[in-house]
Design a protein around this motif. Structure first.
Motif, PDB file in Angstrom:
ATOM      1  N   VAL A  32      -2.812   2.151  -4.125  1.00  0.00           N
ATOM      2  CA  VAL A  32      -2.355   3.527  -3.942  1.00  0.00           C
ATOM      3  C   VAL A  32      -3.517   4.389  -3.459  1.00  0.00           C
ATOM      4  CG1 VAL A  32      -1.437   5.575  -5.103  1.00  0.00           C
ATOM      5  CG2 VAL A  32      -0.576   3.300  -5.712  1.00  0.00           C
ATOM      6  N   GLN A  33      -3.236   5.209  -2.443  1.00  0.00           N
ATOM      7  CA  GLN A  33      -4.196   6.209  -1.976  1.00  0.00           C
ATOM      8  C   GLN A  33      -3.546   7.583  -2.048  1.00  0.00           C
ATOM      9  OE1 GLN A  33      -7.345   4.853   1.200  1.00  0.00           O
ATOM     10  NE2 GLN A  33      -5.340   4.417   2.007  1.00  0.00           N
ATOM     11  N   VAL A  34      -4.236   8.524  -2.677  1.00  0.00           N
ATOM     12  CA  VAL A  34      -3.734   9.889  -2.799  1.00  0.00           C
ATOM     13  C   VAL A  34      -4.693  10.799  -2.036  1.00  0.00           C
ATOM     14  CG1 VAL A  34      -3.086  11.741  -4.372  1.00  0.00           C
ATOM     15  CG2 VAL A  34      -2.726   9.352  -5.045  1.00  0.00           C
ATOM     16  N   TRP A  35      -4.137  11.522  -1.066  1.00  0.00           N
ATOM     17  CA  TRP A  35      -4.944  12.329  -0.150  1.00  0.00           C
ATOM     18  C   TRP A  35      -4.911  13.793  -0.569  1.00  0.00           C
ATOM     19  CZ3 TRP A  35      -6.827  10.218   4.727  1.00  0.00           C
ATOM     20  CH2 TRP A  35      -6.540   8.857   4.871  1.00  0.00           C
ATOM     21  N   GLY A  36      -6.090  14.366  -0.815  1.00  0.00           N
ATOM     22  CA  GLY A  36      -6.211  15.790  -1.094  1.00  0.00           C
ATOM     23  C   GLY A  36      -6.928  16.505   0.036  1.00  0.00           C
ATOM     24  N   ASP A  37      -7.219  17.788  -0.168  1.00  0.00           N
ATOM     25  CA  ASP A  37      -7.872  18.573   0.888  1.00  0.00           C
ATOM     26  C   ASP A  37      -9.305  18.138   1.136  1.00  0.00           C
ATOM     27  OD1 ASP A  37      -5.645  20.132   1.429  1.00  0.00           O
ATOM     28  OD2 ASP A  37      -6.165  21.631  -0.089  1.00  0.00           O
ATOM     29  N   HIS A  38     -10.024  17.813   0.053  1.00  0.00           N
ATOM     30  CA  HIS A  38     -11.449  17.544   0.194  1.00  0.00           C
ATOM     31  C   HIS A  38     -11.842  16.146  -0.262  1.00  0.00           C
ATOM     32  CE1 HIS A  38     -11.997  21.734   1.197  1.00  0.00           C
ATOM     33  NE2 HIS A  38     -11.395  22.094   0.074  1.00  0.00           N
ATOM     34  N   SER A  39     -10.896  15.366  -0.740  1.00  0.00           N
ATOM     35  CA  SER A  39     -11.222  14.017  -1.213  1.00  0.00           C
ATOM     36  C   SER A  39      -9.980  13.146  -1.224  1.00  0.00           C
ATOM     37  CB  SER A  39     -11.861  14.062  -2.605  1.00  0.00           C
ATOM     38  OG  SER A  39     -11.015  14.723  -3.512  1.00  0.00           O
ATOM     39  N   GLU A  88       0.858  -1.190   0.000  1.00  0.00           N
ATOM     40  CA  GLU A  88       0.000   0.000   0.000  1.00  0.00           C
ATOM     41  C   GLU A  88       0.889   1.233   0.000  1.00  0.00           C
ATOM     42  OE1 GLU A  88      -3.015   2.358   3.034  1.00  0.00           O
ATOM     43  OE2 GLU A  88      -2.973   0.161   3.083  1.00  0.00           O
ATOM     44  N   GLN A  89       0.545   2.190  -0.825  1.00  0.00           N
ATOM     45  CA  GLN A  89       1.300   3.433  -0.906  1.00  0.00           C
ATOM     46  C   GLN A  89       0.349   4.604  -0.682  1.00  0.00           C
ATOM     47  OE1 GLN A  89       3.158   4.171  -4.692  1.00  0.00           O
ATOM     48  NE2 GLN A  89       4.553   5.725  -3.874  1.00  0.00           N
ATOM     49  N   ASP A  90       0.685   5.465   0.289  1.00  0.00           N
ATOM     50  CA  ASP A  90      -0.111   6.660   0.572  1.00  0.00           C
ATOM     51  C   ASP A  90       0.672   7.899   0.181  1.00  0.00           C
ATOM     52  OD1 ASP A  90      -2.693   5.904   2.155  1.00  0.00           O
ATOM     53  OD2 ASP A  90      -1.132   4.631   2.996  1.00  0.00           O
ATOM     54  N   ILE A  91       0.003   8.817  -0.509  1.00  0.00           N
ATOM     55  CA  ILE A  91       0.629  10.056  -0.976  1.00  0.00           C
ATOM     56  C   ILE A  91      -0.251  11.228  -0.555  1.00  0.00           C
ATOM     57  CG2 ILE A  91       1.421  11.365  -2.994  1.00  0.00           C
ATOM     58  CD1 ILE A  91       1.625   8.616  -4.451  1.00  0.00           C
ATOM     59  N   TRP A  92       0.347  12.246   0.065  1.00  0.00           N
ATOM     60  CA  TRP A  92      -0.377  13.439   0.475  1.00  0.00           C
ATOM     61  C   TRP A  92      -0.006  14.595  -0.447  1.00  0.00           C
ATOM     62  CZ3 TRP A  92       1.084   9.628   3.721  1.00  0.00           C
ATOM     63  CH2 TRP A  92       0.126   9.156   4.637  1.00  0.00           C
ATOM     64  N   GLN A 128       5.074  10.801   1.391  1.00  0.00           N
ATOM     65  CA  GLN A 128       4.709   9.472   0.911  1.00  0.00           C
ATOM     66  C   GLN A 128       5.020   8.433   1.969  1.00  0.00           C
ATOM     67  OE1 GLN A 128       5.940   8.342  -3.013  1.00  0.00           O
ATOM     68  NE2 GLN A 128       5.911  10.446  -3.797  1.00  0.00           N
ATOM     69  N   GLN A 129       4.212   7.404   1.996  1.00  0.00           N
ATOM     70  CA  GLN A 129       4.413   6.316   2.951  1.00  0.00           C
ATOM     71  C   GLN A 129       4.089   4.997   2.265  1.00  0.00           C
ATOM     72  OE1 GLN A 129       1.718   6.378   6.277  1.00  0.00           O
ATOM     73  NE2 GLN A 129       2.900   4.899   7.475  1.00  0.00           N
ATOM     74  N   GLU A 130       4.964   4.013   2.446  1.00  0.00           N
ATOM     75  CA  GLU A 130       4.732   2.683   1.890  1.00  0.00           C
ATOM     76  C   GLU A 130       4.522   1.683   3.016  1.00  0.00           C
ATOM     77  OE1 GLU A 130       7.784   1.472  -0.763  1.00  0.00           O
ATOM     78  OE2 GLU A 130       7.389   3.070  -2.229  1.00  0.00           O
TER      79      GLU A 130
END
Length: 406
Positions: A197-204, A78-82, A88-90
């Motif tokens: 992969v999860q990409v985190w935005g301000d509103h979604s 799993e990869q998270d990106i802000w 980024q975090q794996e």
């Protein structure tokens, strides 16, 4: 006065994942049941579903795991990106772990095809459940004016469960979040690898996971809720909402959602049953019980909603079968006679006891995750992070659970 047309030994209400899994688990134990599904066809809304190690163990017990593995690739990490700070975090999905994203339709079809003919009855909209005043039988009132008596009733009818209403369970609570889900098919293949992969935005938040070398499942979690029920029923409006919610996201993600399969789109308001309600709730009354979302609907943040329902099915069938083999289990003329209501009640009581703490922990971790998705106050965020570190230092430990043999 409505006529009672028939009597059934065991009725499972709901032909979704949990309902079909419950019927199949009972069938594997030699116990016949009838599934009542309100739709005119088997439901597979939601496009994809994540199945983790614990879910695969349960599917193997049902005898459908091997077939389903051929339809979905094995995800590795799993990869998270802000987007705000580029962080980024794996997270490895665990050594020896198994995570795959299935088409819901593949899972539903596989479960249904493994059942004996005539197990599923479509077009059965249930209005209410009552109990016969002189017996333990449940009376199921259908929309067409007929009714059915059931000696045993298992509600797998989702978050808006009629059976849960009969058990006087509190309605699930709404989370301040909604989710758009869909598929995109890349005719020439994609190059996304085997990563979730999860990409985190301000509103979604955009989540993306490959199903196979061409098909990708994605979701957009909305931190603001769309108003009006019209949007939820119109694929074009859902598509428009998703695109409006991801402005500023990487071009490849925007392109993926732009070119999606419109017919696969769905929009759902997220719901949950609070951890303390699962801890204290009465999920069984005599010969009536619930399973799946009717019992423990939760947010999608752990990818465990479907798998937890399949675990329910295994445990419930095992507990019921054990009671059927006790001394008061009898056979008359080669025909199996249902065990007494008292023994059914004991079986369901054991089922609820075995499942309760597993579900409390899942719902607690999911609930804390949901609080962190929509930016909370500093104090709430601080408390949630402390609780997550104290209770769930291994964030994927929930995937190693084993519900046992059928």
């Amino acid at each position: 006065m409505d006529r009672v047309e028939e009597m059934e030994e065991i009725i499972v209400v709901g032909g979704g994942i949990c309902g079909l899994a419950t019927a199949l688990a009972l069938h594997r134990k030699g116990i016949k049941s009838l599934v009542l599904e309100k739709s005119e066809s088997l439901r597979a809304t939601g496009a994809g579903i994540t199945i983790r190690t614990n879910g695969w163990r349960a599917l193997d017990q049902l005898g459908v795991g091997s077939k389903l593995r051929k339809t979905a690739i094995h995800l590795q990490r799993e990869q998270d990106i802000w987007l705000t700070d580029g962080k980024q975090q794996e997270i490895p999905l665990g050594e020896g772990a198994e995570t795959r994203c299935l088409r819901r339709s593949d899972l539903i079809t596989s479960l249904a095809e493994s059942l004996p003919p005539a197990t599923i009855r479509l077009g059965c909209q249930i209005l209410s459940v009552t109990q016969h005043p002189l017996t333990s039988y449940s009376i199921i009132q259908l929309q067409n004016g007929s009714s059915i008596k059931a000696k045993v009733l298992i509600g797998c009818d989702g978050a808006n469960s009629v059976v849960a209403d009969f058990l006087q369970l509190k309605p699930p609570k709404l989370l301040p979040l909604s989710e758009v889900r869909g598929f995109t098919n890349f005719a020439n293949g994609h190059d996304f690898g085997n990563d979730f992969v999860q990409v985190w935005g301000d509103h979604s938040i955009i989540g993306r996971m490959p199903v196979d070398n061409n098909l990708v499942y994605w979701f957009v979690t909305l931190k603001v809720n769309p108003r009006g029920s019209v949007v939820a029923k119109d694929p074009e409006l859902i598509h428009q909402l998703a695109l409006e919610s991801i402005k500023g996201f990487p071009a490849e993600l925007v392109s993926m959602i732009t070119n999606c399969d419109r017919e696969s789109l769905s929009l759902a308001r997220l719901r949950h049953r609070a951890p303390w309600e699962i801890l204290l709730g009465s999920f069984q009354n005599g010969t009536v019980t619930v399973a799946g979302d009717a019992m423990h609907v939760m947010g999608p943040f752990l990818g465990q909603g479907g798998s937890a329902g399949i675990e329910d099915a295994i445990v419930l069938a095992r507990c019921l079968a054990q009671k059927m083999h006790e001394i008061d289990h009898v056979k008359t003329g080669g025909r199996q006679v249902m065990i007494s209501p008292h023994k059914v009640g004991e079986a369901f009581d054991e089922y609820v006891k075995e499942r309760r703490m597993r579900l409390v922990w899942l719902s607690t971790q999911t609930y804390l995750c949901s609080l962190l998705v929509k930016p909370p106050s500093f104090l709430v965020e601080f408390v949630c992070n402390i609780l997550m570190m104290a209770l769930f230092s291994d964030s994927i430990a929930h995937t190693q659970y084993d519900c046992g043999h059928l």
